[in-house]
Design a protein around this motif. Structure first.
Motif, PDB file in Angstrom:
ATOM      1  N   HIS A  45      -4.445  -9.455   6.849  1.00 43.07           N
ATOM      2  CA  HIS A  45      -3.128  -9.563   7.464  1.00 43.07           C
ATOM      3  C   HIS A  45      -2.018  -9.875   6.459  1.00 43.07           C
ATOM      4  O   HIS A  45      -0.909  -9.365   6.612  1.00 43.07           O
ATOM      5  N   VAL A  46      -2.308 -10.689   5.451  1.00 44.30           N
ATOM      6  CA  VAL A  46      -1.227 -11.228   4.627  1.00 44.30           C
ATOM      7  C   VAL A  46      -1.279 -10.882   3.142  1.00 44.30           C
ATOM      8  O   VAL A  46      -0.290 -11.075   2.437  1.00 44.30           O
ATOM      9  N   ASP A  47      -2.391 -10.397   2.645  1.00 44.47           N
ATOM     10  CA  ASP A  47      -2.496 -10.076   1.209  1.00 44.47           C
ATOM     11  C   ASP A  47      -2.412  -8.569   1.031  1.00 44.47           C
ATOM     12  O   ASP A  47      -3.407  -7.846   1.149  1.00 44.47           O
ATOM     13  N   GLU A  48      -1.208  -8.092   0.728  1.00 43.71           N
ATOM     14  CA  GLU A  48      -0.967  -6.648   0.653  1.00 43.71           C
ATOM     15  C   GLU A  48      -1.821  -5.967  -0.420  1.00 43.71           C
ATOM     16  O   GLU A  48      -2.272  -4.832  -0.222  1.00 43.71           O
ATOM     17  N   GLN A  49      -2.069  -6.639  -1.539  1.00 44.74           N
ATOM     18  CA  GLN A  49      -2.862  -6.027  -2.614  1.00 44.74           C
ATOM     19  C   GLN A  49      -4.330  -5.896  -2.223  1.00 44.74           C
ATOM     20  O   GLN A  49      -4.930  -4.825  -2.379  1.00 44.74           O
ATOM     21  N   LYS A  50      -4.922  -6.964  -1.718  1.00 48.89           N
ATOM     22  CA  LYS A  50      -6.330  -6.907  -1.289  1.00 48.89           C
ATOM     23  C   LYS A  50      -6.513  -5.927  -0.129  1.00 48.89           C
ATOM     24  O   LYS A  50      -7.510  -5.222  -0.045  1.00 48.89           O
ATOM     25  N   ALA A  51      -5.549  -5.905   0.778  1.00 51.16           N
ATOM     26  CA  ALA A  51      -5.656  -5.048   1.965  1.00 51.16           C
ATOM     27  C   ALA A  51      -5.641  -3.562   1.601  1.00 51.16           C
ATOM     28  O   ALA A  51      -6.231  -2.748   2.309  1.00 51.16           O
ATOM     29  N   LYS A  52      -4.995  -3.212   0.478  1.00 52.02           N
ATOM     30  CA  LYS A  52      -4.978  -1.806   0.043  1.00 52.02           C
ATOM     31  C   LYS A  52      -6.378  -1.284  -0.225  1.00 52.02           C
ATOM     32  O   LYS A  52      -6.633  -0.083  -0.096  1.00 52.02           O
ATOM     33  N   ALA A  53      -7.316  -2.157  -0.589  1.00 45.13           N
ATOM     34  CA  ALA A  53      -8.683  -1.761  -0.912  1.00 45.13           C
ATOM     35  C   ALA A  53      -9.586  -1.642   0.322  1.00 45.13           C
ATOM     36  O   ALA A  53     -10.751  -1.288   0.202  1.00 45.13           O
ATOM     37  N   THR A  54      -9.048  -1.916   1.508  1.00 41.58           N
ATOM     38  CA  THR A  54      -9.837  -1.808   2.742  1.00 41.58           C
ATOM     39  C   THR A  54      -9.730  -0.399   3.307  1.00 41.58           C
ATOM     40  O   THR A  54      -8.876   0.387   2.881  1.00 41.58           O
ATOM     41  N   PRO A  55     -10.557  -0.064   4.273  1.00 47.29           N
ATOM     42  CA  PRO A  55     -10.450   1.256   4.912  1.00 47.29           C
ATOM     43  C   PRO A  55      -9.085   1.524   5.559  1.00 47.29           C
ATOM     44  O   PRO A  55      -8.727   2.672   5.791  1.00 47.29           O
ATOM     45  N   PHE A  56      -8.308   0.469   5.838  1.00 51.71           N
ATOM     46  CA  PHE A  56      -6.999   0.647   6.477  1.00 51.71           C
ATOM     47  C   PHE A  56      -5.913   0.991   5.465  1.00 51.71           C
ATOM     48  O   PHE A  56      -4.876   1.517   5.829  1.00 51.71           O
ATOM     49  N   GLY A  57      -6.125   0.643   4.194  1.00 51.55           N
ATOM     50  CA  GLY A  57      -5.178   0.986   3.141  1.00 51.55           C
ATOM     51  C   GLY A  57      -3.934   0.125   3.085  1.00 51.55           C
ATOM     52  O   GLY A  57      -3.058   0.352   2.258  1.00 51.55           O
TER      53      GLY A  57
END
Length: 153
Positions: A45-57
């Motif tokens: 929800h809050v870490d834009e850099q880490k979240a980029k590496a998820t299937p959601f991008g």
């Protein structure tokens, strides 16, 4: 704008499908504020850099953030009985989160009145099926059966 109905016409509004609401964009600032309010700071929800590496991008809105938007959308889709002076949230009979809402997505609500029953004089229980649509996505974000009570003079 809510649809105002007369008590005598209640039966005509069972199955009533409201017009879709206006679109609303979910921003990272809103997601961050919701995380702060709920103390749910999961990285998706809050870490834009880490979240980029998820299937959601990208980051995604909390499911409960999407659900909480029903209060906002109800301003447009509600069926209100003439003489309404107060509404109460009575909960949900069903909530299903079907598709994450990625940051900067636009969402809107579709609502269908399932039932309206006068439980006590001047107290009406409404059941509304609400679907939150994500612009450009086939699967809705969520489907909920929302129960409310309207106090009517």
């Amino acid at each position: 704008m809510p649809t105002v109905i007369n008590r005598n016409d209640i039966e005509n509004y069972i199955g009533f499908q409201a017009e879709p609401t206006s679109w609303f964009q979910i921003t990272q600032d809103q997601i961050n504020q919701f995380a702060d309010c709920t103390l749910d700071h999961q990285f998706i929800h809050v870490d834009e850099q880490k979240a980029k590496a998820t299937p959601f991008g990208s980051t995604i809105a909390h499911g409960f953030l999407s659900l909480s938007m029903l209060s906002h959308f109800a301003e447009e889709f509600s069926v209100m009985i003439d003489g309404f002076y107060m509404g109460l949230n009575a909960g949900f009979d069903k909530v299903r989160f079907l598709q994450p809402v990625t940051v900067n997505s636009r969402i809107r609500a579709h609502a269908k009145t399932l039932s309206i029953e006068e439980k006590k004089p001047g107290q009406f229980r409404l059941s509304t099926e609400v679907t939150i649509e994500i612009e450009g996505v086939d699967t809705p974000a969520l489907v909920a059966e929302w129960i409310s009570v309207q106090m009517v003079k």
